[in-house]
Design a protein around this motif. Structure first.
Motif, PDB file in Angstrom:
ATOM      1  N   SER A  15      -6.588  32.327 -30.181  1.00  0.00           N
ATOM      2  CA  SER A  15      -5.621  31.132 -30.523  1.00  0.00           C
ATOM      3  C   SER A  15      -5.416  31.242 -32.159  1.00  0.00           C
ATOM      4  N   GLY A  16      -4.253  30.591 -32.531  1.00  0.00           N
ATOM      5  CA  GLY A  16      -3.905  30.846 -33.767  1.00  0.00           C
ATOM      6  C   GLY A  16      -3.227  31.985 -34.495  1.00  0.00           C
ATOM      7  N   VAL A  17      -3.074  32.950 -33.717  1.00  0.00           N
ATOM      8  CA  VAL A  17      -2.080  34.125 -33.956  1.00  0.00           C
ATOM      9  C   VAL A  17      -0.546  33.967 -33.729  1.00  0.00           C
ATOM     10  N   HIS A  18       0.177  34.433 -34.346  1.00  0.00           N
ATOM     11  CA  HIS A  18       1.589  34.093 -34.178  1.00  0.00           C
ATOM     12  C   HIS A  18       2.095  34.987 -33.125  1.00  0.00           C
ATOM     13  N   THR A  19       2.729  34.294 -32.155  1.00  0.00           N
ATOM     14  CA  THR A  19       3.036  35.109 -30.851  1.00  0.00           C
ATOM     15  C   THR A  19       4.560  35.027 -30.551  1.00  0.00           C
ATOM     16  N   VAL A  20       5.128  35.898 -29.817  1.00  0.00           N
ATOM     17  CA  VAL A  20       6.617  35.939 -29.392  1.00  0.00           C
ATOM     18  C   VAL A  20       6.632  34.893 -28.260  1.00  0.00           C
ATOM     19  N   PRO A  21       7.656  34.030 -28.258  1.00  0.00           N
ATOM     20  CA  PRO A  21       7.844  32.999 -27.279  1.00  0.00           C
ATOM     21  C   PRO A  21       8.717  33.644 -26.136  1.00  0.00           C
ATOM     22  N   LEU A  22       8.145  34.681 -25.517  1.00  0.00           N
ATOM     23  CA  LEU A  22       8.947  35.439 -24.454  1.00  0.00           C
ATOM     24  C   LEU A  22       9.128  34.522 -23.166  1.00  0.00           C
ATOM     25  N   PRO A  23      10.342  34.777 -22.480  1.00  0.00           N
ATOM     26  CA  PRO A  23      10.688  33.766 -21.558  1.00  0.00           C
ATOM     27  C   PRO A  23       9.690  34.467 -20.340  1.00  0.00           C
ATOM     28  N   LYS A  24       9.330  33.750 -19.182  1.00  0.00           N
ATOM     29  CA  LYS A  24       8.401  34.242 -18.264  1.00  0.00           C
ATOM     30  C   LYS A  24       9.445  34.160 -17.130  1.00  0.00           C
ATOM     31  N   VAL A  25       9.694  35.171 -16.268  1.00  0.00           N
ATOM     32  CA  VAL A  25      10.629  35.203 -15.195  1.00  0.00           C
ATOM     33  C   VAL A  25       9.832  35.412 -14.006  1.00  0.00           C
ATOM     34  N   SER A  26      10.357  34.672 -12.777  1.00  0.00           N
ATOM     35  CA  SER A  26       9.550  34.767 -11.379  1.00  0.00           C
ATOM     36  C   SER A  26      10.237  35.991 -10.846  1.00  0.00           C
ATOM     37  N   PHE A  27       9.353  36.832 -10.289  1.00  0.00           N
ATOM     38  CA  PHE A  27       9.819  37.809  -9.532  1.00  0.00           C
ATOM     39  C   PHE A  27      10.038  37.318  -8.341  1.00  0.00           C
ATOM     40  N   GLU A  28       9.274  36.341  -7.518  1.00  0.00           N
ATOM     41  CA  GLU A  28       9.582  35.890  -6.554  1.00  0.00           C
ATOM     42  C   GLU A  28      11.009  35.398  -6.257  1.00  0.00           C
ATOM     43  N   GLU A  29      11.189  34.448  -7.251  1.00  0.00           N
ATOM     44  CA  GLU A  29      12.545  33.928  -7.269  1.00  0.00           C
ATOM     45  C   GLU A  29      13.864  34.868  -7.549  1.00  0.00           C
ATOM     46  N   LEU A  30      13.435  35.782  -8.202  1.00  0.00           N
ATOM     47  CA  LEU A  30      14.606  36.952  -8.385  1.00  0.00           C
ATOM     48  C   LEU A  30      14.558  37.639  -7.039  1.00  0.00           C
ATOM     49  N   GLN A  31      13.644  37.808  -6.139  1.00  0.00           N
ATOM     50  CA  GLN A  31      13.697  38.429  -4.726  1.00  0.00           C
ATOM     51  C   GLN A  31      14.386  37.587  -3.958  1.00  0.00           C
ATOM     52  N   ASN A  32      14.410  36.327  -4.092  1.00  0.00           N
ATOM     53  CA  ASN A  32      15.078  35.101  -3.485  1.00  0.00           C
ATOM     54  C   ASN A  32      16.346  34.897  -3.861  1.00  0.00           C
ATOM     55  N   GLY A  33      16.810  35.824  -4.714  1.00  0.00           N
ATOM     56  CA  GLY A  33      18.276  35.512  -5.399  1.00  0.00           C
ATOM     57  C   GLY A  33      18.652  34.460  -6.091  1.00  0.00           C
ATOM     58  N   SER A  34      17.480  33.988  -6.969  1.00  0.00           N
ATOM     59  CA  SER A  34      17.718  32.437  -7.791  1.00  0.00           C
ATOM     60  C   SER A  34      18.740  32.947  -8.694  1.00  0.00           C
TER      61      SER A  34
END
Length: 368
Positions: A15-34
């Protein structure tokens, strides 16, 4: 990232290091056409050129995680070979990048030499699209596993099947991503998948990477210098930190680089230069590098497995056309070279120092 087996073997990301706030995308939702997840994916491809794809709780996503774990096992087995054996499979740049690369052959941002070993496995070799080449015995013994990893990475059940030369391929991970990019870019369904089919010659590869552990944590040791990927997309499975991204609006200075935190159950996806060219800069290919892992993770070897998707060699680099992609402006020349010609030219320009590796395309994001 692979299953928890390998995460349990290394210290936690600090903890305490600067990280990229990358979005987290759901593969299951993509499969379901969200549509919501589809738009989130597209936004990430514009703002960061990177996103985390959560493969859980999808059954096929979990299956791919297990295949990735097999590739980590293969990485261990391969790098346990004698150095002289590995050297006998040395790659021959710039014409042949398949095979083994010792550390210390590429210059990093600070003028020193890189600290990463890699072994590139050619996709067409594994799939039988070209004459088989001789790889290290560890890889030859696991040809079936490598092929399964490629097929699951590229083409996961949940999308309609397509037919390629009489074979019904079910759309897998890369193709699911491509299908949503088609939609958001206003392209005909199947456009991007058809530019990168499994059954045509390309420079797509599976790359096994390793950098050695350090005697003590060092936060400014560059293992692999800043670069962008030349292909369409890259899927990266890793456990130990060290990958960093430079936000597009920041100078290339040590304190401006942000870490990417590996997440169990996720694969890291990034956009390559080819997609930037095809979309007239609508998508982003971000400058990234690898440095010594933060905190106690520096004390363990850093291994990762990358699947680097490249288009078929004879595809055109001409900008794609849709109502969303900006057209070629008057007086601007459209690209006419093939993928293989353009990639060779670009690689040569970078090697000669005439083309600087930098973030290209996309739109600004606010870094946390």
């Amino acid at each position: 990232m692979p299953t928890s087996k390998y995460f349990d073997q290394c210290p936690p990301f600090p903890s305490g290091v600067h990280t990229v706030p990358l979005p987290k995308v759901s593969f299951e939702e993509l499969q379901n056409g969200s549509e919501k997840e589809s738009q989130l994916l597209f936004q990430a491809c514009q703002e960061w050129g990177f996103f985390l794809l959560n493969l859980q709780p999808s059954s096929k996503g979990n299956e791919l995680l297990k295949h990735a774990e097999q590739m980590f096992d293969l990485t261990n087995e391969t790098y346990n070979l004698e150095q002289s054996v590995l050297d006998s499979y040395a790659y021959k740049p710039p014409h042949d990048l398949t095979g083994y690369k010792r550390k210390g052959q590429l210059k990093t941002d600070d003028g020193k030499m890189d600290c990463i070993e890699l072994y590139s496995i050619n996709q067409d070799d594994m799939l039988g699209n070209r004459s088989a080449r001789k790889n290290a015995d560890t890889i030859e013994a696991k040809r079936a596993d490598v092929r399964q990893f490629i097929e699951n990475s590229h083409s996961i059940i949940g999308m309609p099947p397509r037919t390629v030369q009489g074979v019904r391929w079910i759309l897998m991970l890369a193709d699911v991503i491509f299908s949503h990019l088609d939609k958001q870019l206003g392209l005909q369904p199947g456009t991007l998948s058809e530019l990168s089919p499994l059954n045509e010659i390309s420079e797509t590869s599976v790359r096994l990477l390793r950098s050695q552990s350090q005697l003590s944590p060092q936060y400014d040791s560059i293992s692999l210098g800043g670069h962008t990927d030349i292909g369409t997309i890259t899927l990266l499975f890793n456990v130990v930190g060290g990958l960093q991204i430079l936000p597009a609006d920041r100078e290339n200075e040590l304190e401006n680089w942000l870490y990417v935190k590996p997440e169990p159950g996720n694969v890291l996806v990034n956009i390559g230069d080819t997609l930037v060219e095809w979309t007239g800069g609508l998508l982003r290919s971000s400058l990234h590098r690898v440095i010594t892992a933060p905190g106690e993770q520096a004390l363990v070897a850093r291994q990762s497995v990358a699947y680097l998707v490249r288009p078929r060699n004879n595809a055109s680099m001409q900008r794609l056309k849709s109502g969303t992609i900006p057209p070629v402006e008057q007086g601007e020349e459209d690209e006419t070279r093939s993928v293989i010609e353009w990639a060779a030219w670009r690689a040569k320009q970078v090697m000669l120092g005439q083309l600087k590796s930098q973030t290209r395309g996309g739109r600004s994001a606010v870094a946390a």
